[in-house]
Design an enzyme around this catalytic site. Structure first.
Site, PDB file in Angstrom:
ATOM      1  N   CYS A   1       1.762  -2.001  -1.603  1.00 26.86           N
ATOM      2  CA  CYS A   1       2.628  -0.444  -1.799  1.00 26.86           C
ATOM      3  C   CYS A   1       4.163  -0.155  -2.080  1.00 26.86           C
ATOM      4  CB  CYS A   1       2.966  -0.632  -0.167  1.00 26.86           C
ATOM      5  SG  CYS A   1       0.649  -0.007   0.227  1.00 26.86           S
TER       6      CYS A   1
HETATM    7  C1  BEZ Z   1      -0.306  -3.837  -0.029  1.00 23.41           C
HETATM    8  O1  BEZ Z   1       0.355  -2.734  -0.638  1.00 23.41           O
HETATM    9  O2  BEZ Z   1       0.198  -5.224  -1.156  1.00 23.41           O
HETATM   10  C2  BEZ Z   1      -1.167  -4.024   1.167  1.00 23.41           C
HETATM   11  C3  BEZ Z   1      -1.695  -3.467   2.169  1.00 23.41           C
HETATM   12  C4  BEZ Z   1      -2.579  -4.127   3.112  1.00 23.41           C
HETATM   13  C5  BEZ Z   1      -3.333  -4.943   2.894  1.00 23.41           C
HETATM   14  C6  BEZ Z   1      -3.090  -5.250   1.588  1.00 23.41           C
HETATM   15  C7  BEZ Z   1      -2.619  -5.012   0.699  1.00 23.41           C
END
Ligand code: BEZ
Length: 211
Positions: free
Chosen positions: A45
């Site tokens: 994210c």
């Molecule tokens: C991420 O943004 O890295 C992420 C968010 C939730 C689950 C897995 C990865």
């Protein structure tokens, strides 16, 4: 009921990092991108939001307003924004919605219970000035989306809206396009007096219209 391409994008009112957003008023005749990210302070994210901020001028050129959404709290968004700037080299420059009750996430089917019952998947909607959904994509949490592809699709959607042309496989800005089947040859002659390349009666190729 799932939201489908061609449906009116559901309206909502939510707090964001840039104040209260009344979605339909916010669109106000522009194009919009509404995208969810599963959780603040997570790696994928962080990269997505930083990159989207870097595309500010590209979205602005196309008259597109961008809105991010997660089910995290507004206070968390502010702390995370600092991390995004520090690690990605670009400060957040679009509103991040705090959908703490999951109201919008549910309206837009951003929660897929068999993937995760509390967090959103990576949903993205492109919405036209008429408030209709033009594109929807859904990615799992572990795969970052390709925001250059989102820009490419917006270019295609805007060409269709303005010039009644479609874009072929792997089309890129500046390449030839296709006259949509709904345009008759008579109408096409008026629009393209220099003609077109007709591979089949249903496959009529013209240079990308400008303007
Ligand atoms: C991420 O943004 O890295 C992420 C968010 C939730 C689950 C897995 C990865």
């Amino acid at each position: 009921m799932a939201i489908l391409i061609g449906d009116t994008a559901p309206d909502f009112t939510l707090e964001s990092t840039e104040g209260t957003i009344h979605f339909h008023d916010y669109i106000d005749g522009s194009w919009a991108v509404l995208f969810s990210h599963p959780k603040n302070f997570t790696p994928v994210c962080t990269t997505e939001l930083g990159y989207t901020a870097k595309l500010k001028d590209e979205f602005a050129k196309r008259g597109v307003k961008v809105l991010g959404l997660s089910v995290d709290k507004l206070e968390d968004h502010a702390g995370w924004a600092r991390d995004i700037e520090e690690t990605q080299g670009s400060a957040l420059n679009f509103p991040l919605l705090a959908d703490t009750q999951g109201e919008v996430a549910r309206k837009y089917d951003m929660i897929h219970p068999n993937a995760d019952n509390t967090l959103t998947v990576r949903s993205l909607f492109v919405i036209g000035p008429d408030k209709k959904v033009k594109l929807k994509i859904e990615y799992p949490a572990s795969t970052g989306r390709n925001f250059d592809e989102i820009i490419r699709v917006i270019d295609s959607l805007q060409l269709t809206a303005k010039h009644q042309v479609a874009t072929p496989v792997n089309w890129k800005q500046g390449e030839d396009v296709i006259i949509v089947p709904a345009v008759t040859n008579e109408a096409a002659k008026a629009k393209y007096p220099e003609g077109w390349k007709e591979l089949k009666p249903y496959l009529r190729i013209v240079p990308q219209p400008r303007g």
